[in-house]
Design a protein around this motif. Structure first.
Motif, PDB file in Angstrom:
ATOM      1  N   GLU A  14       0.945  -1.109   0.013  1.00  0.00           N
ATOM      2  CA  GLU A  14      -0.112  -0.065   0.062  1.00  0.00           C
ATOM      3  C   GLU A  14       0.850   1.179  -0.033  1.00  0.00           C
ATOM      4  OE1 GLU A  14      -2.757  -0.155   3.274  1.00  0.00           O
ATOM      5  OE2 GLU A  14      -3.986  -1.940   2.064  1.00  0.00           O
ATOM      6  N   ARG A  15       2.028   1.057   0.625  1.00  0.00           N
ATOM      7  CA  ARG A  15       2.739   2.414   0.960  1.00  0.00           C
ATOM      8  C   ARG A  15       3.810   2.565  -0.507  1.00  0.00           C
ATOM      9  NH1 ARG A  15       6.046   2.763   6.335  1.00  0.00           N
ATOM     10  NH2 ARG A  15       3.955   2.702   7.160  1.00  0.00           N
ATOM     11  N   TYR A  16       4.031   1.601  -1.208  1.00  0.00           N
ATOM     12  CA  TYR A  16       5.185   1.809  -2.112  1.00  0.00           C
ATOM     13  C   TYR A  16       4.783   1.504  -3.487  1.00  0.00           C
ATOM     14  CZ  TYR A  16       8.400   2.551   1.767  1.00  0.00           C
ATOM     15  OH  TYR A  16       9.163   3.027   2.540  1.00  0.00           O
ATOM     16  N   LEU A  17       3.644   0.930  -3.703  1.00  0.00           N
ATOM     17  CA  LEU A  17       3.306   0.555  -5.145  1.00  0.00           C
ATOM     18  C   LEU A  17       2.013   1.440  -5.537  1.00  0.00           C
ATOM     19  CD1 LEU A  17       3.427  -3.124  -5.347  1.00  0.00           C
ATOM     20  CD2 LEU A  17       4.895  -1.672  -6.107  1.00  0.00           C
TER      21      LEU A  17
ATOM     22  N   LYS B  62      -4.117  -2.918  -6.584  1.00  0.00           N
ATOM     23  CA  LYS B  62      -5.451  -3.776  -7.025  1.00  0.00           C
ATOM     24  C   LYS B  62      -5.044  -5.001  -7.332  1.00  0.00           C
ATOM     25  CE  LYS B  62      -8.338  -0.207  -8.682  1.00  0.00           C
ATOM     26  NZ  LYS B  62      -8.791   0.490  -9.995  1.00  0.00           N
ATOM     27  N   LEU B  63      -4.122  -5.230  -7.989  1.00  0.00           N
ATOM     28  CA  LEU B  63      -3.665  -6.713  -8.419  1.00  0.00           C
ATOM     29  C   LEU B  63      -3.326  -7.708  -7.169  1.00  0.00           C
ATOM     30  CD1 LEU B  63      -1.617  -5.962 -11.635  1.00  0.00           C
ATOM     31  CD2 LEU B  63      -4.084  -7.001 -11.390  1.00  0.00           C
ATOM     32  N   LEU B  64      -2.487  -6.865  -6.094  1.00  0.00           N
ATOM     33  CA  LEU B  64      -1.847  -7.699  -5.188  1.00  0.00           C
ATOM     34  C   LEU B  64      -2.568  -7.865  -4.049  1.00  0.00           C
ATOM     35  CD1 LEU B  64       1.650  -6.185  -5.612  1.00  0.00           C
ATOM     36  CD2 LEU B  64       0.875  -8.489  -6.123  1.00  0.00           C
ATOM     37  N   ILE B  65      -3.248  -6.962  -3.769  1.00  0.00           N
ATOM     38  CA  ILE B  65      -4.130  -7.062  -2.487  1.00  0.00           C
ATOM     39  C   ILE B  65      -5.606  -7.731  -2.627  1.00  0.00           C
ATOM     40  CG2 ILE B  65      -5.250  -5.809  -0.321  1.00  0.00           C
ATOM     41  CD1 ILE B  65      -2.818  -4.151  -0.344  1.00  0.00           C
ATOM     42  N   PRO B  66      -5.810  -8.697  -2.165  1.00  0.00           N
ATOM     43  CA  PRO B  66      -7.082  -9.518  -2.455  1.00  0.00           C
ATOM     44  C   PRO B  66      -8.289  -8.468  -1.910  1.00  0.00           C
ATOM     45  CG  PRO B  66      -5.836 -10.916  -1.060  1.00  0.00           C
ATOM     46  CD  PRO B  66      -5.128  -9.726  -1.177  1.00  0.00           C
TER      47      PRO B  66
ATOM     48  N   LEU C 207      -1.521   2.432  -7.362  1.00  0.00           N
ATOM     49  CA  LEU C 207      -3.037   2.006  -7.207  1.00  0.00           C
ATOM     50  C   LEU C 207      -3.314   1.003  -8.268  1.00  0.00           C
ATOM     51  CD1 LEU C 207      -5.553   2.350  -5.753  1.00  0.00           C
ATOM     52  CD2 LEU C 207      -6.470   3.604  -7.599  1.00  0.00           C
ATOM     53  N   GLU C 208      -2.942   0.877  -9.472  1.00  0.00           N
ATOM     54  CA  GLU C 208      -3.179  -0.226 -10.213  1.00  0.00           C
ATOM     55  C   GLU C 208      -2.510  -1.609  -9.689  1.00  0.00           C
ATOM     56  OE1 GLU C 208      -1.796   2.721 -11.099  1.00  0.00           O
ATOM     57  OE2 GLU C 208      -0.507   2.331 -12.951  1.00  0.00           O
ATOM     58  N   TYR C 209      -1.222  -1.327  -9.379  1.00  0.00           N
ATOM     59  CA  TYR C 209      -0.527  -2.691  -8.816  1.00  0.00           C
ATOM     60  C   TYR C 209      -1.132  -3.239  -7.735  1.00  0.00           C
ATOM     61  CZ  TYR C 209       2.899  -1.858 -12.461  1.00  0.00           C
ATOM     62  OH  TYR C 209       3.447  -1.625 -13.713  1.00  0.00           O
TER      63      TYR C 209
END
Lengths: 118, 132
Positions: A88-91, A97-101, A93-95
């Motif tokens: 959440e801190r370093y990526l 969304k892909l990584l956090i369920p 928004l679009e990434y």
């Protein structure tokens, strides 16, 4: 004569941009060359480690769990600093969304499983 | 209580570190001050906490609840020479275990394959040896 195919690498401009963002001060050309070398070595080490962790778990595909183990060993992920907080801190928004369920309507969770292919 | 247990553990580590330092003193002809021995034993104690957490993580990562030599090898991956040493020692242990098992088989078939409790302890002791 044909040029030898270059090894795939992270673009120089990107490395420079990231490094400048965190260092917040001017950097000499030589210093940047060293940073570039270091990031190359970093990726070599990273892929070796991921290979070992994936093999250790009896798999052939690198999964998110392997990356989390790696980042715990690096001291980036701790009990007080979970992986999701780092994402959440370093990526962007679009990434994220892909990584956090995220639970969506119909009681579905996307993405179901994260995999990294090399 | 837990506090007393930790104190006793620390004392045990301190004692062993003292013995190892004495060996080094004789070997290298140097002297360790009491403070430096205390510092080394404190470092060893803290390092054990880190080792334990990492080993637990590695075992869980491989979907096991028992820490094996594979996990210990993974722990030693950061240093090439350490990895070499640990791998060699684990091979020695494995071959020793095999010999013991065969002896047991020859002796009697009643005793079923008990796990030697020495395996993990030995690995721990070896890493302690490396710390000197």
């Amino acid at each position: 004569s044909q040029k030898e195919p270059r090894e795939p690498q992270v673009p120089r401009s990107l490395i420079k941009e990231i490094f400048r963002h965190f260092a917040k001060m001017p950097m000499t050309r030589d210093a940047f060359k060293i940073v570039e070398k270091c990031s190359e070595r970093y990726f070599q080490q990273l892929s070796n480690d991921l290979e070992a962790y994936t093999h250790h778990a009896g798999r052939k595909t690198v999964e998110a769990a392997d990356l989390e183990v790696l980042m715990r060993r690096q001291g980036l992920v701790t009990d007080k600093m979970p992986l999701n907080v780092l994402i959440e801190r370093y990526l962007p928004l679009e990434y994220r969304k892909l990584l956090i369920p995220v639970a969506v309507s119909g009681n579905k969770v996307i993405p179901r499983k994260i995999m990294f292919f090399f | 209580g837990r506090g007393r247990c930790v104190t006793r553990l620390k004392a045990a580590v301190h004692y062993t570190v003292g013995c190892l330092c004495e060996e080094v003193e004789e070997d290298k002809d140097v002297q360790f001050s009491k403070q430096s021995i205390a510092a080394i034993s404190d470092i060893t104690f803290r390092q054990c906490e880190i080792f334990a957490k990492d080993l637990e993580m590695f075992a869980r990562h491989a979907k096991r609840t028992t820490v094996t030599t594979e996990d210990v090898k993974l722990l030693a991956r950061r240093s090439n020479s350490l990895l070499k040493y640990i791998t060699q020692k684990s091979e020695e242990l494995a071959s020793n275990n095999m010999e013991q098992k065969e002896k047991k088989k020859k002796k009697s078939s009643t005793a079923k394959g008990e796990r030697t409790p020495g395996e993990q302890e030995a690995a721990g002791v070896q890493s302690l040896h490396l710390l000197k």
